[in-house]
Design a protein around this motif. Structure first.
Motif, PDB file in Angstrom:
ATOM      1  N   LEU A 161       1.194  -0.925  -0.365  1.00  0.00           N
ATOM      2  CA  LEU A 161       0.062  -0.317  -0.325  1.00  0.00           C
ATOM      3  C   LEU A 161       0.996   1.579   0.160  1.00  0.00           C
ATOM      4  O   LEU A 161       0.698   2.296  -0.952  1.00  0.00           O
ATOM      5  CB  LEU A 161      -0.473  -0.122   1.415  1.00  0.00           C
TER       6      LEU A 161
ATOM      7  N   GLY B 279       0.279   1.824  -3.457  1.00  0.00           N
ATOM      8  CA  GLY B 279      -0.575   2.088  -3.442  1.00  0.00           C
ATOM      9  C   GLY B 279      -1.310   2.784  -4.620  1.00  0.00           C
ATOM     10  O   GLY B 279      -2.401   2.670  -5.674  1.00  0.00           O
TER      11      GLY B 279
ATOM     12  N   ARG C  52      -4.909   0.984  -4.149  1.00  0.00           N
ATOM     13  CA  ARG C  52      -4.889   1.319  -2.958  1.00  0.00           C
ATOM     14  C   ARG C  52      -6.628   0.854  -2.777  1.00  0.00           C
ATOM     15  O   ARG C  52      -7.107   0.505  -1.872  1.00  0.00           O
ATOM     16  CB  ARG C  52      -4.859   2.518  -2.524  1.00  0.00           C
TER      17      ARG C  52
ATOM     18  N   ALA D 295      -7.431  -1.889  -1.534  1.00  0.00           N
ATOM     19  CA  ALA D 295      -6.905  -2.719   0.271  1.00  0.00           C
ATOM     20  C   ALA D 295      -7.647  -3.098   0.957  1.00  0.00           C
ATOM     21  O   ALA D 295      -8.405  -2.628   0.795  1.00  0.00           O
ATOM     22  CB  ALA D 295      -6.305  -0.985   0.615  1.00  0.00           C
ATOM     23  N   CYS D 296      -7.019  -3.906   1.734  1.00  0.00           N
ATOM     24  CA  CYS D 296      -7.975  -4.225   3.487  1.00  0.00           C
ATOM     25  C   CYS D 296      -8.026  -2.990   3.796  1.00  0.00           C
ATOM     26  O   CYS D 296      -7.723  -2.131   4.651  1.00  0.00           O
ATOM     27  CB  CYS D 296      -7.063  -5.013   4.333  1.00  0.00           C
ATOM     28  N   ARG D 297      -9.547  -2.945   4.332  1.00  0.00           N
ATOM     29  CA  ARG D 297     -10.100  -1.610   5.208  1.00  0.00           C
ATOM     30  C   ARG D 297      -9.254  -1.455   6.376  1.00  0.00           C
ATOM     31  O   ARG D 297      -9.487  -0.449   7.093  1.00  0.00           O
ATOM     32  CB  ARG D 297     -11.530  -2.091   5.210  1.00  0.00           C
ATOM     33  N   ASP D 298      -8.724  -2.777   6.750  1.00  0.00           N
ATOM     34  CA  ASP D 298      -7.809  -2.891   8.041  1.00  0.00           C
ATOM     35  C   ASP D 298      -6.481  -2.074   8.518  1.00  0.00           C
ATOM     36  O   ASP D 298      -6.182  -1.443   9.355  1.00  0.00           O
ATOM     37  CB  ASP D 298      -7.794  -4.155   9.093  1.00  0.00           C
ATOM     38  N   GLY D 299      -6.270  -1.350   6.826  1.00  0.00           N
ATOM     39  CA  GLY D 299      -4.674  -0.909   6.478  1.00  0.00           C
ATOM     40  C   GLY D 299      -3.953  -1.248   6.401  1.00  0.00           C
ATOM     41  O   GLY D 299      -2.211  -0.975   6.000  1.00  0.00           O
ATOM     42  N   SER D 300      -3.499  -2.876   6.185  1.00  0.00           N
ATOM     43  CA  SER D 300      -2.563  -3.565   6.358  1.00  0.00           C
ATOM     44  C   SER D 300      -1.977  -3.794   5.118  1.00  0.00           C
ATOM     45  O   SER D 300      -2.802  -3.971   3.759  1.00  0.00           O
ATOM     46  CB  SER D 300      -3.008  -4.804   7.137  1.00  0.00           C
ATOM     47  N   ASP D 301      -0.823  -4.582   5.486  1.00  0.00           N
ATOM     48  CA  ASP D 301       0.272  -4.890   4.027  1.00  0.00           C
ATOM     49  C   ASP D 301       0.191  -6.329   3.676  1.00  0.00           C
ATOM     50  O   ASP D 301       0.304  -6.552   5.024  1.00  0.00           O
ATOM     51  CB  ASP D 301       1.265  -4.154   4.160  1.00  0.00           C
TER      52      ASP D 301
ATOM     53  N   HIS E 194      -9.551  -9.029   9.623  1.00  0.00           N
ATOM     54  CA  HIS E 194     -10.622  -8.027   9.306  1.00  0.00           C
ATOM     55  C   HIS E 194     -11.912  -9.211   8.754  1.00  0.00           C
ATOM     56  O   HIS E 194     -12.842  -9.121   8.683  1.00  0.00           O
ATOM     57  CB  HIS E 194      -9.440  -7.581   7.653  1.00  0.00           C
TER      58      HIS E 194
END
Length: 147
Positions: free
Chosen positions: A8, A12, A23, A26-32, A66
């Motif tokens: 991300l 991103g 982006r 991307a997972c809504r938890d902000g992880s990479d 998530h």
């Protein structure tokens, strides 16, 4: 097509197709990292071009943590937590809507893109759900449902 891993932070802003960036998946938890199946991005691009309207991805890749927090929304999901075999966990699924286009119309067009395979779920608007969406995935078998 292939499954690809992206960062991300680093990737991103990278365009996967003319209308979709890393982006957005991307997972809504902000992880990479972020995993995205190339075929999925291509299918969403085809939908965007067909309708000539923006496509908003509400859920792309999901981490297991998530996914466990996602409320069950279909016959394939438990009451709480996304399906343990969710295609989102593999970077092969997206939940999305096309601005101004009914869920049934989007799902019918998706069917023409994946006539004998893939998952297509219809989640029409209803009480407690202001906006409907379509689930699209690139599994090798055919699965259809309404949630």
């Amino acid at each position: 097509m292939a499954l690809k891993a992206y960062s991300l932070a680093r990737d991103g802003a990278l365009h996967l197709t003319p209308h979709f960036r890393v982006r957005e998946f991307a997972c809504r938890d902000g992880s990479d990292p972020i995993f995205v199946e190339e075929e999925l991005a291509a299918l969403l691009e085809a939908i965007r071009l067909h309708f000539g309207c923006p496509v908003a991805i509400t859920s792309g890749f999901r981490t297991a943590a998530h996914n466990a927090s996602i409320p069950g929304a279909s016959p394939h999901n438990a009451a709480v937590g996304g399906s343990k075999s969710s295609q989102h966990l593999l970077g092969r699924a997206a939940d999305f809507y096309v601005e101004g286009v009914p869920v049934a119309t989007v799902a019918a067009y998706a069917e023409t893109l994946l006539p004998g395979k893939g998952g297509i779920g219809r989640y029409p608007p209803r009480k407690g759900r202001a906006c409907g969406w379509v689930h699209l995935d690139t599994r090798s078998t055919k699965a259809r449902w309404t949630g």
